[in-house]
Design a protein around this motif. Structure first.
Motif, PDB file in Angstrom:
ATOM      1  N   THR A   1       0.851   3.892  -2.993  1.00 33.72           N
ATOM      2  CA  THR A   1       0.536   5.296  -2.675  1.00 33.72           C
ATOM      3  C   THR A   1       1.636   6.222  -3.176  1.00 33.72           C
TER       4      THR A   1
ATOM      5  N   THR B   1       0.833  -1.207   0.000  1.00 32.40           N
ATOM      6  CA  THR B   1       0.000   0.000   0.000  1.00 32.40           C
ATOM      7  C   THR B   1       0.866   1.255   0.000  1.00 32.40           C
ATOM      8  N   ARG B   2       1.943   1.262   0.757  1.00 31.24           N
ATOM      9  CA  ARG B   2       2.865   2.417   0.762  1.00 31.24           C
ATOM     10  C   ARG B   2       3.499   2.604  -0.603  1.00 31.24           C
TER      11      ARG B   2
END
Length: 181
Positions: free
Chosen positions: A107, A103-104
């Motif tokens: 993102t 997810t990081r």
């Protein structure tokens, strides 16, 4: 184990299509390992990707039902393919840590793409404003030229009389006709 279960390698020859615009999104996300690919929308080139870690297909994770662009390999390209990135983000039985890092990464990449898109939008907006200013300047110049031509025509038709001499001037400022006086 979790990453190996969700990933595989895929290789594409130069000229080969990785994903095609308007095809249904299958939830796969492609992470570029090597090579260079071109992104196009409506057969118009948008950008090239050649950095290790560049993502392709991530838009399918955030609600796109169909692919929003075509990705074609410019050179032989190798990807790590997340077979079901949606499953990874879903949080089923995968570890929190793996979801967190993915997810990081996603993102950060989306933020970078948004920044690039914003910069391009600004450049486009500046070009539109410059074009409008140039059009306004052109219209002003055309009006001035038209005004000056009207004055020249007026002056060229004037008849001057000095000591019984009559001269008629043309548009170029040359004497077109003079009486014998």
């Amino acid at each position: 184990d979790e990453i190996a279960r969700l990933c595989r390698f895929a290789e594409f020859a130069a000229g080969e299509t990785v994903v095609r615009e308007e095809e249904p999104s299958d939830g796969r996300v492609y992470i570029l390992v090597s090579g260079r690919v071109s992104i196009s929308v409506n057969d118009r080139f948008i950008l090239s990707l050649n950095r290790r870690g560049d993502l392709v297909g991530e838009m399918g994770l955030i609600g796109e039902e169909r692919r929003s662009a075509t990705v074609r390999a410019d050179t032989p390209a190798r990807f790590v393919v997340l077979a079901s990135a949606a499953e990874l983000l879903d949080g089923s039985d995968h570890s929190y840590r793996l979801r967190y890092y993915f997810t990081r990464m996603l993102t950060a990449i989306l933020a970078d793409k948004l920044r690039i898109t914003s910069e391009r939008a600004k450049l486009y907006e500046d070009a539109i404003l410059d074009h409008r200013r140039a059009e306004a300047h052109t219209a002003d110049l055309e009006e001035r030229i038209s005004h000056n031509l009207r004055q020249i025509r007026l002056y060229s038709h004037l008849v001057e009389s000095v000591h019984d001499a009559i001269l008629i001037g043309g548009l170029e400022g040359m004497v077109e006709h003079a009486n014998p006086a």
